[in-house]
Enzyme design. Structure first.
Site, PDB file in Angstrom:
ATOM      1  N   ASN A   1     101.182  84.063 109.464  1.00 25.46           N
ATOM      2  CA  ASN A   1     100.743  83.472 108.196  1.00 25.46           C
ATOM      3  C   ASN A   1      99.897  84.532 107.507  1.00 25.46           C
ATOM      4  OD1 ASN A   1      99.527  82.083 106.116  1.00 25.46           O
ATOM      5  ND2 ASN A   1      98.777  80.393 107.380  1.00 25.46           N
TER       6      ASN A   1
ATOM      7  N   LYS B   1      96.972  85.321 109.981  1.00 26.02           N
ATOM      8  CA  LYS B   1      96.839  84.405 111.123  1.00 26.02           C
ATOM      9  C   LYS B   1      98.134  84.523 111.915  1.00 26.02           C
ATOM     10  CE  LYS B   1      94.113  80.831 108.811  1.00 26.02           C
ATOM     11  NZ  LYS B   1      94.198  79.518 108.172  1.00 26.02           N
TER      12      LYS B   1
ATOM     13  N   ARG C   1     105.172  82.113 107.376  1.00 27.64           N
ATOM     14  CA  ARG C   1     104.821  81.121 106.369  1.00 27.64           C
ATOM     15  C   ARG C   1     105.019  81.776 105.016  1.00 27.64           C
ATOM     16  NH1 ARG C   1      98.954  79.147 104.137  1.00 27.64           N
ATOM     17  NH2 ARG C   1      99.731  77.449 102.845  1.00 27.64           N
TER      18      ARG C   1
ATOM     19  N   HIS D   1     101.541  73.167 101.178  1.00 23.84           N
ATOM     20  CA  HIS D   1     101.078  72.687 102.491  1.00 23.84           C
ATOM     21  C   HIS D   1     102.135  71.798 103.156  1.00 23.84           C
ATOM     22  CE1 HIS D   1      96.776  73.052 100.692  1.00 23.84           C
ATOM     23  NE2 HIS D   1      96.996  74.111 101.462  1.00 23.84           N
TER      24      HIS D   1
ATOM     25  N   HIS E   1      95.429  66.641 103.389  1.00 25.88           N
ATOM     26  CA  HIS E   1      95.159  67.962 103.973  1.00 25.88           C
ATOM     27  C   HIS E   1      93.946  68.551 103.258  1.00 25.88           C
ATOM     28  CE1 HIS E   1      96.419  72.012 105.599  1.00 25.88           C
ATOM     29  NE2 HIS E   1      95.678  72.379 104.567  1.00 25.88           N
TER      30      HIS E   1
ATOM     31  N   GLY F   1      92.277  75.185 100.718  1.00 21.57           N
ATOM     32  CA  GLY F   1      93.133  74.518  99.741  1.00 21.57           C
ATOM     33  C   GLY F   1      93.268  73.071 100.185  1.00 21.57           C
TER      34      GLY F   1
ATOM     35  N   ARG G   1      88.928  76.187  94.090  1.00 18.46           N
ATOM     36  CA  ARG G   1      89.898  75.870  93.031  1.00 18.46           C
ATOM     37  C   ARG G   1      89.558  74.534  92.388  1.00 18.46           C
ATOM     38  NH1 ARG G   1      95.172  76.772  96.649  1.00 18.46           N
ATOM     39  NH2 ARG G   1      93.869  77.846  98.183  1.00 18.46           N
TER      40      ARG G   1
ATOM     41  N   ASP H   1      82.184  76.692 101.348  1.00 18.68           N
ATOM     42  CA  ASP H   1      82.423  76.203 102.700  1.00 18.68           C
ATOM     43  C   ASP H   1      81.762  74.838 102.854  1.00 18.68           C
ATOM     44  OD1 ASP H   1      82.015  75.789 105.639  1.00 18.68           O
ATOM     45  OD2 ASP H   1      82.954  77.763 105.731  1.00 18.68           O
TER      46      ASP H   1
ATOM     47  N   ARG I   1      80.737  73.176 105.259  1.00 13.69           N
ATOM     48  CA  ARG I   1      79.561  73.104 106.138  1.00 13.69           C
ATOM     49  C   ARG I   1      78.290  73.463 105.376  1.00 13.69           C
ATOM     50  NH1 ARG I   1      82.977  76.276 110.605  1.00 13.69           N
ATOM     51  NH2 ARG I   1      83.671  77.135 108.639  1.00 13.69           N
TER      52      ARG I   1
ATOM     53  N   GLY J   1      89.149  67.750 106.856  1.00 15.53           N
ATOM     54  CA  GLY J   1      89.663  66.428 107.224  1.00 15.53           C
ATOM     55  C   GLY J   1      89.472  66.106 108.694  1.00 15.53           C
ATOM     56  N   GLU J   2      89.605  67.120 109.544  1.00 12.38           N
ATOM     57  CA  GLU J   2      89.478  66.891 110.988  1.00 12.38           C
ATOM     58  C   GLU J   2      88.029  66.850 111.448  1.00 12.38           C
ATOM     59  OE1 GLU J   2      91.861  69.943 112.946  1.00 12.38           O
ATOM     60  OE2 GLU J   2      93.444  69.603 111.474  1.00 12.38           O
TER      61      GLU J   2
ATOM     62  N   GLU K   1     100.121  74.079 111.775  1.00 10.29           N
ATOM     63  CA  GLU K   1     101.181  74.645 110.937  1.00 10.29           C
ATOM     64  C   GLU K   1     101.993  75.681 111.722  1.00 10.29           C
ATOM     65  OE1 GLU K   1      97.908  75.090 108.026  1.00 10.29           O
ATOM     66  OE2 GLU K   1      99.466  74.954 106.508  1.00 10.29           O
TER      67      GLU K   1
HETATM   68  N1  LIG Z   1      82.758  71.206 111.597  1.00  9.42           N
HETATM   69  C1  LIG Z   1      83.088  71.237 110.319  1.00  9.42           C
HETATM   70  N2  LIG Z   1      82.529  70.377 109.444  1.00  9.42           N
HETATM   71  C2  LIG Z   1      82.852  70.399 108.145  1.00  9.42           C
HETATM   72  N3  LIG Z   1      83.746  71.249 107.607  1.00  9.42           N
HETATM   73  C3  LIG Z   1      84.339  72.120 108.432  1.00  9.42           C
HETATM   74  C4  LIG Z   1      84.048  72.170 109.823  1.00  9.42           C
HETATM   75  N4  LIG Z   1      84.794  73.154 110.380  1.00  9.42           N
HETATM   76  C5  LIG Z   1      85.523  73.708 109.367  1.00  9.42           C
HETATM   77  N5  LIG Z   1      85.243  73.087 108.209  1.00  9.42           N
HETATM   78  C6  LIG Z   1      85.753  73.401 106.866  1.00  9.42           C
HETATM   79  O1  LIG Z   1      87.134  73.599 106.848  1.00  9.42           O
HETATM   80  C7  LIG Z   1      87.488  74.453 105.746  1.00  9.42           C
HETATM   81  C8  LIG Z   1      88.568  75.410 106.202  1.00  9.42           C
HETATM   82  O2  LIG Z   1      89.666  74.657 106.640  1.00  9.42           O
HETATM   83  P1  LIG Z   1      91.021  75.326 107.160  1.00  9.42           P
HETATM   84  O3  LIG Z   1      91.987  74.221 107.398  1.00  9.42           O
HETATM   85  O4  LIG Z   1      90.729  76.250 108.261  1.00  9.42           O
HETATM   86  O5  LIG Z   1      91.423  76.099 105.826  1.00  9.42           O
HETATM   87  P2  LIG Z   1      92.459  77.253 105.517  1.00  9.42           P
HETATM   88  O6  LIG Z   1      93.608  77.123 106.479  1.00  9.42           O
HETATM   89  O7  LIG Z   1      92.860  76.919 104.118  1.00  9.42           O
HETATM   90  O8  LIG Z   1      91.723  78.541 105.646  1.00  9.42           O
HETATM   91  C9  LIG Z   1      86.189  75.112 105.311  1.00  9.42           C
HETATM   92  O9  LIG Z   1      85.754  74.569 104.084  1.00  9.42           O
HETATM   93  C10 LIG Z   1      85.217  74.722 106.398  1.00  9.42           C
HETATM   94  O10 LIG Z   1      83.936  74.529 105.892  1.00  9.42           O
HETATM   95  C1  LIG Z   2      99.138  76.744  99.224  1.00  8.70           C
HETATM   96  C2  LIG Z   2      97.720  76.805  99.592  1.00  8.70           C
HETATM   97  O1  LIG Z   2      96.866  76.317  98.880  1.00  8.70           O
HETATM   98  O2  LIG Z   2      97.430  77.388 100.763  1.00  8.70           O
HETATM   99  P1  LIG Z   2      95.992  77.688 101.348  1.00  8.70           P
HETATM  100  O3  LIG Z   2      95.312  76.358 101.502  1.00  8.70           O
HETATM  101  O4  LIG Z   2      96.295  78.351 102.665  1.00  8.70           O
HETATM  102  O5  LIG Z   2      95.323  78.572 100.368  1.00  8.70           O
HETATM  103 MG   LIG Z   3      95.401  76.279 105.658  1.00  9.70          MG
END
Ligand SMILES: Nc1ncnc2c1ncn2[C@@H]1O[C@H](COP(=O)(O)OP(=O)(O)O)[C@@H](O)[C@H]1O
Ligand SMILES: CC(=O)OP(=O)(O)O
Ligand SMILES: [Mg+2]
Length: 402
Positions: A7, A14, A98, A187, A213, A217, A246, A287, A289, A337-338, A389
C-alpha cells in the site's frame, strides 16, 4: 504461495507478507517519511507457530530518497539476517497493490499489464494524492520482483454496484459521459471486508449494514449483504465525513468564493481542502488522540471539532437507514472507529429511532477482534470490527489467480 501486499502512499509504504492458502501473516511493516532527511521503518515479524502473539518489532532510522530505496530496504529485511522470512525476491510469487482510483474501468481486481498501468496513470488527475504513489509502487515492485505476478486491487471497485441515481451528480450529462464526472467512492476493500464479517456474524446474507471507516481518511457505506448501495466519498476522497485534514462535505459556493473574490489559486484550494481542513483546521490537531487530549483539557475548539465530526456521521446514519429501508447493524472500523470509545458513544447517543442502543460498558472494553457493543434489547446491532485491508487485498489476489 507467498503474497506480498503493498500500500504505497505519497511518502509512505505499508506492506504485509502472507503465506497462502493458510492466510498466515509472516511479517508486516511501515516505511514513513520517504524523501525527508530521516525516514523510519517499523518492521514486524510474526511467530509462525502462533501468529496471534505479539510480533517481534524492529525500528530503523535512515535516509530513503525515494520509494525504490524504501522497497529495496524492505527486501533486505525480508531476505537477510535474523529477520529473514524468504531466501530471495523470487520467493515472492504474487504482489497485491492497493490502487486508490480505478475509475469505471475496473470493477474488479485485475492482473497488472502495460494497458492497466496506462489506465492507472490516466486516472492521476482524479486522485492526485494517491494514484501517482500507487503507480510508483508498482513500477518499483516490477523492478525488484520481476518474477512475481503483480495485481491491482482498487479502492473504488466495491462501489461500482451503486445505482446510477446514487453515483450521478445533477450536472449536464456530457460531464458524465465525456469527462466521467460521477461519484466513485473509496476505502472499498475495507468496507467490503468488514461488511462480509458483519453479515456472517449476524447470520444474515442480506443484512442491511452501514459501515463506518474512520481512519485518517473517513467514509461510510450503505451495504445490502455484499452489495454497496451508496457511500460518502465521491469523485475524489474529499467528500462526506470530516477527516483528519480533509474537509468532507462543503457547499461548492465556498470554492467559488475562494477562487473568485478571495483570490486563491487552484493549488491553494487543493492544499486547503486536503491538508489544512478537517479536524486539523477546526481544532489544530489532525490525530484523534491529540484532539481527545485537548478536549479533556477543556479546549473549546476541540469540543466543537468533536461535535461536528460525530454530527456528520449521525446525519449519514439517518440517510443510509433510509437508503436501506431499515437497519440490521452499524459497523465501526479503522484507527478511530476501532479505538475511540468516545466517538462511538457520541455517534450512538439518542439513536433509538434507528434501533441503536449502545452498551457503554461494552463500548469501553478493549478486547481484540469483532465486538458487539449494543445492549441485548437494541433492535439493530452496533459492531466494532478491526479492518484488514492487506488481508482483503491478498484474498482478492488469490481469488483472481485461482
Ligand atoms: N487509541 C486510539 N484512540 C483514538 N484514536 C486512535 C487511536 N489509535 C489510532 N487512532 C487514530 O486513528 C487514525 C489513523 O487511523 P488509520 O486507520 O491507521 O488511518 P490510515 O490508514 O488512513 O493512515 C488517527 O487519527 C489516530 O489518531
Ligand atoms: C482514499 C483514501 O482516503 O485513503 P486514505 O484514507 O488511505 O487516505
Ligand atoms: Mg487507511
Amino acid at each position: 504461495m507467498n503474497i506480498f501486499v503493498v500500500n504505497s502512499g505519497s511518502s509512505s509504504i505499508k506492506y504485509q507478507l502472507f503465506r497462502w492458502p493458510a492466510e498466515q501473516p509472516v511479517c508486516s511493516g511501515l516505511v514513513e517519511r520517504i524523501g525527508q532527511q530521516q525516514a523510519t521503518i517499523t518492521h514486524k515479524v510474526f511467530d509462525p507457530t502462533n501468529p496471534t502473539t505479539a510480533p517481534a518489532e524492529q525500528h530503523l532510522t535512515l535516509a530513503l530518497p525515494d520509494h525504490e530505496a524504501g522497497l529495496r530496504e524492505v527486501v533486505g529485511l525480508l531476505t537477510a539476517g535474523e529477520t529473514a522470512v524468504i531466501q530471495n525476491p523470487a520467493d515472492i510469487h504474487v504482489i497485491g497493490h492497493r490502487v486508490v482510483h480505478g475509475g469505471e474501468e475496473f470493477a474488479a481486481t485485475t492482473l497488472i499489464t502495460p494497458a492497466v498501468k496506462a489506465e492507472i496513470k490516466r486516472l492521476f488527475a482524479l486522485a492526485p494524492l494517491h494514484n501517482p504513489a500507487n503507480y510508483l509502487g508498482i513500477e518499483v515492485a516490477e523492478q525488484l520482483f520481476p518474477q512475481a505476478r503483480q495485481v491491482a486491487v482498487f479502492d473504488t471497485a466495491f462501489h461500482q454496484t451503486l445505482p446510477e441515481y446514487a453515483f450521478r451528480y445533477a450536472l449536464p450529462e456530457a460531464l458524465y459521459t465525456e469527462q466521467r464526472i460521477r461519484k466513485y467512492g473509496f476505502h472499498g476493500t475495507s468496507h467490503q471486508y468488514v461488511a462480509r464479517q458483519a453479515a456472517t456474524h449476524l447470520g444474515l446474507p442480506e443484512a442491511r449494514l452501514i459501515t463506518i471507516h474512520l481512519g485518517n481518511g473517513c467514509s461510510m457505506a450503505a451495504v445490502r449483504g455484499s452489495r454497496a448501495l451508496d457511500t460518502t466519498m465521491g469523485f475524489g476522497p474529499l467528500a462526506g465525513l470530516v477527516m483528519g485534514t480533509r474537509s468532507g462535505d462543503l457547499d461548492p459556493s465556498v470554492l467559488l468564493h475562494l477562487l473568485g473574490p478571495l483570490g486563491y489559486s487552484v493549488e491553494q484550494v487543493s492544499t486547503l481542502l486536503n491538508k489544512e481542513s478537517g479536524m486539523l483546521g477546526l481544532s489544530g490537531f489532525s490525530d484523534m488522540r491529540d484532539v481527545t487530549k485537548a478536549l479533556n483539557a477543556g479546549d473549546t475548539r476541540a469540543a466543537l471539532a468533536y461535535d461536528l465530526y460525530a454530527y456528520r456521521i449521525r446525519q449519514y446514519i439517518g440517510a443510509y437507514a433510509a437508503v436501506l429501508n431499515g437497519l440490521d447493524a452499524i459497523v465501526f472500523t479503522a484507527g478511530v472507529g476501532e479505538n475511540d470509545a468516545l466517538v462511538r458513544s457520541r455517534v450512538c447517543q439518542d439513536m433509538g429511532f434507528f434501533g441503536l442502543e449502545l452498551d457503554e460498558a461494552q463500548n469501553q472494553l478493549r478486547t481484540p477482534g469483532l465486538r458487539d457493543i449494543s445492549t441485548a434489547s437494541s433492535r439493530a446491532r452496533i459492531l466494532v470490527i478491526p479492518t484488514n485491508e492487506e488481508l482483503e487485498i491478498a484474498r482478492q489476489c488469490a481469488q483472481l489467480l485461482n
